[in-house]
Design an enzyme around this catalytic site. Structure first.
Site, PDB file in Angstrom:
ATOM      1  N   GLY A  11       0.836  -1.210   0.000  1.00 59.32           N
ATOM      2  CA  GLY A  11       0.000   0.000   0.000  1.00 59.32           C
ATOM      3  C   GLY A  11       0.859   1.243   0.000  1.00 59.32           C
ATOM      4  O   GLY A  11       0.486   2.290   0.537  1.00 59.32           O
ATOM      5  N   ILE A  16      -1.139   6.497   4.099  1.00 59.28           N
ATOM      6  CA  ILE A  16      -0.169   6.205   5.173  1.00 59.28           C
ATOM      7  C   ILE A  16       1.228   6.060   4.567  1.00 59.28           C
ATOM      8  O   ILE A  16       2.209   6.593   5.101  1.00 59.28           O
ATOM      9  CB  ILE A  16      -0.576   4.938   5.951  1.00 59.28           C
ATOM     10  CG1 ILE A  16      -1.879   5.188   6.716  1.00 59.28           C
ATOM     11  CG2 ILE A  16       0.528   4.528   6.940  1.00 59.28           C
ATOM     12  CD1 ILE A  16      -2.427   3.965   7.449  1.00 59.28           C
ATOM     13  N   ARG A  94     -13.520  -0.560   3.605  1.00 57.40           N
ATOM     14  CA  ARG A  94     -14.935  -0.939   3.666  1.00 57.40           C
ATOM     15  C   ARG A  94     -15.734   0.009   2.792  1.00 57.40           C
ATOM     16  O   ARG A  94     -15.728   1.216   3.026  1.00 57.40           O
ATOM     17  CB  ARG A  94     -15.393  -0.842   5.125  1.00 57.40           C
ATOM     18  CG  ARG A  94     -16.760  -1.426   5.379  1.00 57.40           C
ATOM     19  CD  ARG A  94     -16.974  -1.519   6.881  1.00 57.40           C
ATOM     20  NE  ARG A  94     -18.229  -2.115   7.232  1.00 57.40           N
ATOM     21  CZ  ARG A  94     -18.539  -2.487   8.459  1.00 57.40           C
ATOM     22  NH1 ARG A  94     -17.671  -2.334   9.432  1.00 57.40           N
ATOM     23  NH2 ARG A  94     -19.696  -3.009   8.723  1.00 57.40           N
ATOM     24  N   ARG A 100     -19.446  -6.265   7.450  1.00 57.75           N
ATOM     25  CA  ARG A 100     -18.149  -6.499   8.097  1.00 57.75           C
ATOM     26  C   ARG A 100     -17.574  -7.869   7.701  1.00 57.75           C
ATOM     27  O   ARG A 100     -16.375  -8.012   7.477  1.00 57.75           O
ATOM     28  CB  ARG A 100     -18.341  -6.409   9.623  1.00 57.75           C
ATOM     29  CG  ARG A 100     -17.061  -6.421  10.398  1.00 57.75           C
ATOM     30  CD  ARG A 100     -17.335  -6.103  11.871  1.00 57.75           C
ATOM     31  NE  ARG A 100     -16.127  -6.213  12.650  1.00 57.75           N
ATOM     32  CZ  ARG A 100     -15.169  -5.320  12.686  1.00 57.75           C
ATOM     33  NH1 ARG A 100     -15.271  -4.229  11.944  1.00 57.75           N
ATOM     34  NH2 ARG A 100     -14.093  -5.490  13.419  1.00 57.75           N
ATOM     35  N   GLN A 114      -0.402 -12.869   0.974  1.00 60.21           N
ATOM     36  CA  GLN A 114       0.840 -12.202   1.395  1.00 60.21           C
ATOM     37  C   GLN A 114       1.572 -13.018   2.464  1.00 60.21           C
ATOM     38  O   GLN A 114       2.801 -13.093   2.456  1.00 60.21           O
ATOM     39  CB  GLN A 114       0.540 -10.778   1.880  1.00 60.21           C
ATOM     40  CG  GLN A 114       0.073  -9.898   0.705  1.00 60.21           C
ATOM     41  CD  GLN A 114      -0.112  -8.439   1.053  1.00 60.21           C
ATOM     42  OE1 GLN A 114      -0.116  -8.061   2.223  1.00 60.21           O
ATOM     43  NE2 GLN A 114      -0.287  -7.613   0.038  1.00 60.21           N
ATOM     44  N   VAL A 131      -0.798  -3.151   9.582  1.00 61.70           N
ATOM     45  CA  VAL A 131      -1.529  -1.914   9.859  1.00 61.70           C
ATOM     46  C   VAL A 131      -2.905  -1.949   9.179  1.00 61.70           C
ATOM     47  O   VAL A 131      -3.894  -1.468   9.718  1.00 61.70           O
ATOM     48  CB  VAL A 131      -0.722  -0.690   9.362  1.00 61.70           C
ATOM     49  CG1 VAL A 131      -1.533   0.594   9.471  1.00 61.70           C
ATOM     50  CG2 VAL A 131       0.576  -0.565  10.153  1.00 61.70           C
ATOM     51  N   GLY A 132      -2.957  -2.535   7.990  1.00 60.01           N
ATOM     52  CA  GLY A 132      -4.210  -2.573   7.223  1.00 60.01           C
ATOM     53  C   GLY A 132      -5.329  -3.218   8.030  1.00 60.01           C
ATOM     54  O   GLY A 132      -5.144  -4.283   8.621  1.00 60.01           O
ATOM     55  N   ASN A 133      -6.471  -2.563   8.051  1.00 53.09           N
ATOM     56  CA  ASN A 133      -7.578  -3.039   8.898  1.00 53.09           C
ATOM     57  C   ASN A 133      -8.437  -4.111   8.228  1.00 53.09           C
ATOM     58  O   ASN A 133      -8.552  -4.127   7.012  1.00 53.09           O
ATOM     59  CB  ASN A 133      -8.468  -1.844   9.263  1.00 53.09           C
ATOM     60  CG  ASN A 133      -7.885  -1.085  10.426  1.00 53.09           C
ATOM     61  OD1 ASN A 133      -7.363  -1.693  11.358  1.00 53.09           O
ATOM     62  ND2 ASN A 133      -7.960   0.240  10.365  1.00 53.09           N
ATOM     63  N   ASP A 161      -3.317   3.878  19.122  1.00 48.27           N
ATOM     64  CA  ASP A 161      -4.236   3.985  20.266  1.00 48.27           C
ATOM     65  C   ASP A 161      -3.458   4.337  21.537  1.00 48.27           C
ATOM     66  O   ASP A 161      -3.912   5.129  22.360  1.00 48.27           O
ATOM     67  CB  ASP A 161      -4.989   2.661  20.440  1.00 48.27           C
ATOM     68  CG  ASP A 161      -5.642   2.222  19.152  1.00 48.27           C
ATOM     69  OD1 ASP A 161      -6.593   2.893  18.723  1.00 48.27           O
ATOM     70  OD2 ASP A 161      -5.186   1.230  18.558  1.00 48.27           O
ATOM     71  N   HIS A 189      -7.639  -3.384  17.538  1.00 53.02           N
ATOM     72  CA  HIS A 189      -7.537  -2.002  17.066  1.00 53.02           C
ATOM     73  C   HIS A 189      -8.902  -1.624  16.488  1.00 53.02           C
ATOM     74  O   HIS A 189      -9.146  -1.744  15.292  1.00 53.02           O
ATOM     75  CB  HIS A 189      -6.442  -1.836  16.014  1.00 53.02           C
ATOM     76  CG  HIS A 189      -6.516  -0.484  15.358  1.00 53.02           C
ATOM     77  ND1 HIS A 189      -6.236   0.677  16.036  1.00 53.02           N
ATOM     78  CD2 HIS A 189      -6.893  -0.092  14.119  1.00 53.02           C
ATOM     79  CE1 HIS A 189      -6.424   1.714  15.247  1.00 53.02           C
ATOM     80  NE2 HIS A 189      -6.831   1.268  14.071  1.00 53.02           N
TER      81      HIS A 189
END
Ligand code: NAI
Length: 327
Positions: A11, A16, A94, A100, A114, A131-133, A161, A189
């Protein structure tokens, strides 16, 4: 001069990535005497590949003395080849009306692929930071594919956080940020994560004893930290990319600094009320560069236990959504 570390970033042309790559190349992540080669991986989409070219041009134009090479690719086996660190930021966002469960499954496919490639081609000492949600579950999925690399090498980021919580405690008490210590994040997270304020210290004193406002700690404090991402989107019209990139610099920097104590989402072994084998934020101490031990022994009161139960439930539910993909 040390030999260069190979740092793979997925990414890389995203928001980011744009805040992160220049800091890695400047030495903020691995230190001022550690050269790096950036291996930048993007989705095979023309727009993303083109954007990546522009980012690489800017990296060139910074003339960073520590930057010894840039690889641009949409082929994971090239991007992760011999990588010492794999920073997994690229993920499917999303979309409107998306369930979800669908988000979890779509991202599951990315992180299965990956995880397999990293296990096959990354360096023997490879470390992975996700990091990717949804970051915790994506990390669990990638780790599930690894046969060569141990699961402890796969961590997910909850440092943003932690940084948010530290700042809120400092603002509440009017102390310098550095006076706030030992505020650790437990769980996912997501808004369910729990900033365990009871163990935090302010100038060496117990944070609740200094603040003397348990209602604020249990209510607004947890809420501000949990919903900070949404508040930034509402204010800025875009997500919190710069502070996320900064948190990833902190996450990795702490993981390569022996003695550092910090919050990381790691594979649960059943401590602190988490199910075994979910990836949950908890306090760790870095032992040797890239390795850590979970800090044990913090007592959880009834309030903390209920918060941990809620965030654990979310992690267990997420795992159930993707169970068929990773079994
Ligand atoms: P973005 O949408 O600006 O960039 C994502 C990039 O990933 C895009 O350039 C896209 O082409 C790329 N990408 C998608 N699939 C890929 C794949 N399979 N391989 C390689 N690249 C791929 O998003 P942004 O703002 O950079 O955020 C990235 C992720 O980080 C999101 O999932 C976001 O929710 C998450 N995030 C996590 C935080 C945390 O604390 N753990 C904090 C903030 C964001």
């Amino acid at each position: 001069m040390k030999s260069p570390l190979r740092v793979a970033v997925t990414g890389a042309a995203g928001q980011i990535g744009y805040s992160l790559l220049f800091r890695i190349a400047s030495g903020a992540m691995f230190g001022p005497d550690q050269p790096v080669i950036l291996q930048l991986l993007e989705a095979p989409i023309e727009k993303a590949i083109k954007a990546l070219e522009g980012v690489a041009m800017e990296l060139d134009d910074c003339a960073f003395p520590l930057l010894k090479g840039i690889v641009q690719t949409s082929d994971a086996s090239v991007g992760f080849k011999d990588a010492n660190w794999c920073l997994l930021i690229g993920a499917k966002p999303r979309g409107p009306g998306m369930e979800r469960a669908d988000l979890l499954k779509d991202n599951g496919k990315i992180f299965i692929a990956q995880g397999q490639v990293i296990d096959a081609v990354a360096a023997a000492d490879a470390r992975v930071a996700v990091v990717g949600n949804p970051a915790n579950t994506n990390c669990m999925i990638a780790a599930s594919q690894a046969k060569r690399l141990p699961a402890e090498r796969f961590t997910a980021m909850v440092r943003l956080d932690q940084n948010r919580a530290q700042t809120q405690l400092a603002k509440k008490t009017g102390v310098d940020l550095t006076a706030v210590q030992d505020i650790f994040i437990y769980g996912n997270h997501s808004p369910t994560m729990f900033p365990a304020f009871a163990h935090a210290k302010i100038n060496g004193q117990s944070a609740p004893a200094v603040i003397k406002d348990d209602a604020w700690l249990q209510g607004p404090f947890c809420e501000i930290v949990g919903k900070r991402g949404a508040a930034i989107i509402a204010a800025r019209g875009a997500s919190s990319a710069a502070s996320a990139a900064n948190a990833l610099v902190d996450h990795v920097r702490s993981l390569v600094t022996p003695g550092a104590v910090h919050s990381v989402a790691v594979k649960s072994e059943g401590r602190y009320g988490f199910d075994a084998n979910v990836w949950a934020g908890m306090p760790v101490r870095t032992t040797t560069p890239g390795s850590y031990e979970v800090i044990t022994g913090y007592e959880m009161d009834a309030f903390a236990q209920s918060k941990i139960a809620a965030t654990n439930k979310e992690l267990v539910d997420e795992r159930a959504f993707v169970a068929d993909m990773i079994s």
